[in-house]
Scaffold this motif. Sequence first.
Motif, PDB file in Angstrom:
ATOM      1  N   PRO A  22       0.828  -1.208   0.000  1.00  0.00           N
ATOM      2  CA  PRO A  22       0.000   0.000   0.000  1.00  0.00           C
ATOM      3  C   PRO A  22       0.862   1.256   0.000  1.00  0.00           C
ATOM      4  N   THR A  23       0.459   2.268  -0.738  1.00  0.00           N
ATOM      5  CA  THR A  23       1.033   3.601  -0.576  1.00  0.00           C
ATOM      6  C   THR A  23      -0.152   4.541  -0.380  1.00  0.00           C
ATOM      7  N   GLU A  24       0.116   5.807  -0.114  1.00  0.00           N
ATOM      8  CA  GLU A  24      -1.001   6.732   0.064  1.00  0.00           C
ATOM      9  C   GLU A  24      -1.682   7.049  -1.266  1.00  0.00           C
ATOM     10  N   THR A  25      -0.986   6.838  -2.394  1.00  0.00           N
ATOM     11  CA  THR A  25      -1.581   7.178  -3.690  1.00  0.00           C
ATOM     12  C   THR A  25      -2.385   6.008  -4.230  1.00  0.00           C
ATOM     13  N   VAL A  26      -1.690   4.952  -4.713  1.00  0.00           N
ATOM     14  CA  VAL A  26      -2.341   3.722  -5.162  1.00  0.00           C
ATOM     15  C   VAL A  26      -1.453   2.566  -4.694  1.00  0.00           C
ATOM     16  N   TYR A  27      -1.915   1.324  -4.806  1.00  0.00           N
ATOM     17  CA  TYR A  27      -1.074   0.181  -4.435  1.00  0.00           C
ATOM     18  C   TYR A  27       0.065   0.025  -5.439  1.00  0.00           C
ATOM     19  N   GLY A  28       1.242  -0.332  -4.944  1.00  0.00           N
ATOM     20  CA  GLY A  28       2.407  -0.487  -5.802  1.00  0.00           C
ATOM     21  C   GLY A  28       2.882  -1.932  -5.849  1.00  0.00           C
ATOM     22  N   LEU A  29       3.544  -2.284  -6.946  1.00  0.00           N
ATOM     23  CA  LEU A  29       4.164  -3.606  -7.072  1.00  0.00           C
ATOM     24  C   LEU A  29       5.664  -3.384  -6.947  1.00  0.00           C
ATOM     25  N   ALA A  30       6.224  -3.768  -5.791  1.00  0.00           N
ATOM     26  CA  ALA A  30       7.577  -3.345  -5.446  1.00  0.00           C
ATOM     27  C   ALA A  30       8.624  -4.429  -5.650  1.00  0.00           C
ATOM     28  N   ALA A  31       9.827  -3.963  -6.037  1.00  0.00           N
ATOM     29  CA  ALA A  31      10.999  -4.835  -6.141  1.00  0.00           C
ATOM     30  C   ALA A  31      12.197  -4.042  -5.643  1.00  0.00           C
ATOM     31  N   SER A  32      13.196  -4.749  -5.115  1.00  0.00           N
ATOM     32  CA  SER A  32      14.412  -4.069  -4.709  1.00  0.00           C
ATOM     33  C   SER A  32      15.060  -3.427  -5.932  1.00  0.00           C
ATOM     34  N   MET A  33      15.408  -2.145  -5.816  1.00  0.00           N
ATOM     35  CA  MET A  33      16.035  -1.458  -6.948  1.00  0.00           C
ATOM     36  C   MET A  33      17.373  -2.080  -7.315  1.00  0.00           C
ATOM     37  N   VAL A  39      13.340  -6.529 -10.626  1.00  0.00           N
ATOM     38  CA  VAL A  39      12.697  -5.433 -11.360  1.00  0.00           C
ATOM     39  C   VAL A  39      12.095  -5.962 -12.667  1.00  0.00           C
ATOM     40  N   ARG A  40      12.816  -6.883 -13.288  1.00  0.00           N
ATOM     41  CA  ARG A  40      12.295  -7.476 -14.525  1.00  0.00           C
ATOM     42  C   ARG A  40      10.962  -8.190 -14.279  1.00  0.00           C
ATOM     43  N   ILE A  55       9.141   4.410 -10.921  1.00  0.00           N
ATOM     44  CA  ILE A  55       9.471   5.357  -9.853  1.00  0.00           C
ATOM     45  C   ILE A  55      10.180   4.593  -8.737  1.00  0.00           C
ATOM     46  N   VAL A  56      11.230   5.221  -8.198  1.00  0.00           N
ATOM     47  CA  VAL A  56      12.002   4.606  -7.122  1.00  0.00           C
ATOM     48  C   VAL A  56      11.587   5.248  -5.795  1.00  0.00           C
ATOM     49  N   HIS A  57      11.287   4.370  -4.818  1.00  0.00           N
ATOM     50  CA  HIS A  57      10.758   4.838  -3.534  1.00  0.00           C
ATOM     51  C   HIS A  57      11.830   4.768  -2.456  1.00  0.00           C
ATOM     52  N   MET A  58      12.015   5.887  -1.753  1.00  0.00           N
ATOM     53  CA  MET A  58      13.054   5.973  -0.708  1.00  0.00           C
ATOM     54  C   MET A  58      12.432   6.454   0.589  1.00  0.00           C
ATOM     55  N   LEU A  59      13.192   6.276   1.692  1.00  0.00           N
ATOM     56  CA  LEU A  59      12.627   6.644   3.001  1.00  0.00           C
ATOM     57  C   LEU A  59      12.556   8.152   3.191  1.00  0.00           C
ATOM     58  N   ASP A  60      13.630   8.853   2.863  1.00  0.00           N
ATOM     59  CA  ASP A  60      13.626  10.302   3.038  1.00  0.00           C
ATOM     60  C   ASP A  60      14.711  10.959   2.186  1.00  0.00           C
ATOM     61  N   TYR A  61      14.795  12.254   2.300  1.00  0.00           N
ATOM     62  CA  TYR A  61      15.693  13.060   1.471  1.00  0.00           C
ATOM     63  C   TYR A  61      17.152  12.612   1.576  1.00  0.00           C
ATOM     64  N   THR A  62      17.538  12.132   2.754  1.00  0.00           N
ATOM     65  CA  THR A  62      18.957  11.773   2.946  1.00  0.00           C
ATOM     66  C   THR A  62      19.384  10.614   2.043  1.00  0.00           C
ATOM     67  N   PRO A 130      16.334   1.269  -1.825  1.00  0.00           N
ATOM     68  CA  PRO A 130      15.160   1.825  -2.502  1.00  0.00           C
ATOM     69  C   PRO A 130      14.352   0.732  -3.200  1.00  0.00           C
ATOM     70  N   LEU A 131      13.049   0.942  -3.275  1.00  0.00           N
ATOM     71  CA  LEU A 131      12.174  -0.006  -3.953  1.00  0.00           C
ATOM     72  C   LEU A 131      11.602   0.632  -5.219  1.00  0.00           C
ATOM     73  N   ALA A 132      11.794  -0.063  -6.334  1.00  0.00           N
ATOM     74  CA  ALA A 132      11.199   0.399  -7.588  1.00  0.00           C
ATOM     75  C   ALA A 132       9.778  -0.139  -7.616  1.00  0.00           C
ATOM     76  N   ALA A 133       8.802   0.733  -7.875  1.00  0.00           N
ATOM     77  CA  ALA A 133       7.415   0.263  -7.808  1.00  0.00           C
ATOM     78  C   ALA A 133       6.483   1.062  -8.702  1.00  0.00           C
ATOM     79  N   PRO A 134       5.894   0.437  -9.715  1.00  0.00           N
ATOM     80  CA  PRO A 134       4.788   1.050 -10.443  1.00  0.00           C
ATOM     81  C   PRO A 134       3.485   0.632  -9.764  1.00  0.00           C
ATOM     82  N   SER A 135       2.364   1.055 -10.304  1.00  0.00           N
ATOM     83  CA  SER A 135       1.086   0.645  -9.732  1.00  0.00           C
ATOM     84  C   SER A 135       0.884  -0.864  -9.915  1.00  0.00           C
ATOM     85  N   ALA A 136       0.187  -1.470  -8.944  1.00  0.00           N
ATOM     86  CA  ALA A 136       0.057  -2.937  -8.917  1.00  0.00           C
ATOM     87  C   ALA A 136      -1.185  -3.402  -9.688  1.00  0.00           C
ATOM     88  N   ASN A 137      -1.219  -3.062 -10.973  1.00  0.00           N
ATOM     89  CA  ASN A 137      -2.355  -3.443 -11.820  1.00  0.00           C
ATOM     90  C   ASN A 137      -1.825  -3.960 -13.152  1.00  0.00           C
TER      91      ASN A 137
END
Length: 326
Positions: A22-33, A39-40, A55-62, A130-137
């Motif tokens: 789950p994300t706040e936008t839509v559900y994502g299908l995640a893989a380790s970057m 990712v394939r 899109i690559v998902h990270m914890l914060d700016y650092t 980081p997790l690479a994740a597009p929408s899970a559809n």
Amino acid sequence: MVMNVVSLAVKILQSGGVVALPTETVYGLAASMRSETAVRKVFQIKGRPLLDPLIVHMLDYTWISEYAHTDDLKVDVKALADAFWPGPLTIVLRKKSIVPAIVTAGLDFVAIRCPAHEIFRKILRAIRVPLAAPSANPFGYLSPTTAQHVRDGLGDRVPLIVDGGPCNVGVESTILDVTADVPRILRPGAIPTSDIAGVLGVTVMDYSPSTGPAAAPGQLKQHYSPNTRLILVESAEDLSSLIGSAPPEDVAFVYLKRPTEQVHERNIFWLSDGGDYRAVARGLFEMLQTLDKSGYNTIYCQKAGQDGLGITINDRLTRAAAKFVP
Ligand code: AMP
Ligand code: MG
């Protein structure tokens, strides 16, 4: 041994598997970057063309300086992060070589965001990658805003679907390219352009469909589509006159806000009580997902005004309806 769902997700991701999160936008299908194989799998499971970057998902700016260049920019990315992260803003930056080409579809740029959903964040904290994740559809279908939507669309192709409840925002992130002289929106999303311009204190080039695929790879004219024919209607009045006195039962009519009349009809729906666009956005994909499974022949849906979040709502609706435009 009983394992909690976060630990299980981390274990699968660390061993090169994919999970729906789950994300706040839509559900994502995640893989380790860091895992090209994983990712394939994301592309394969979705049926997504390899030319459409993730899109690559990270914890914060650092985290971002390890993966992208932030020192040669004309805008204050830190200010954007402070204002909108964690949250639905994706920032496109020049990538560092550590980001595998498959993630960015071979581009020199990487799209980064920090999701706000607490489950996703717990997983990022534990895995520290980081997790690479597009929408899970399935590629091209309506975006998923509940775990059930993911089950309906991808089902047994995903080893773990983490249920974090319905998505609070309901539409995808705004994508902002900050690599050129003038920052520009590549995809309208949950954060309106004016909010971003307000933080940066500079002009932001608004999204324009004519910017074309070269500038915004993966921004297809036809996307997010239901199987049921979807036709857009300009105003509530137009919708009401279509409905007339005897609405056909195999047609669904969707208003942006609760109409004052005709609400007794079983095939009349509304996306919000009072017309607030945030509520409309939250319920948009949920409504279309539900109606698409309800056996209607046609769905008529009212468009929003072309301002603020209305631009994003209309963008999703227009792409969803594109395949039904003769
Ligand atoms: P989604 O299916 O919501 O994950 O959409 C991801 C979208 O983000 C893609 O379709 C692209 O339009 C955009 N995107 C991802 N990476 C990049 C990038 N490196 N440069 C430009 N746009 C990107
Ligand atoms: Mg998508």
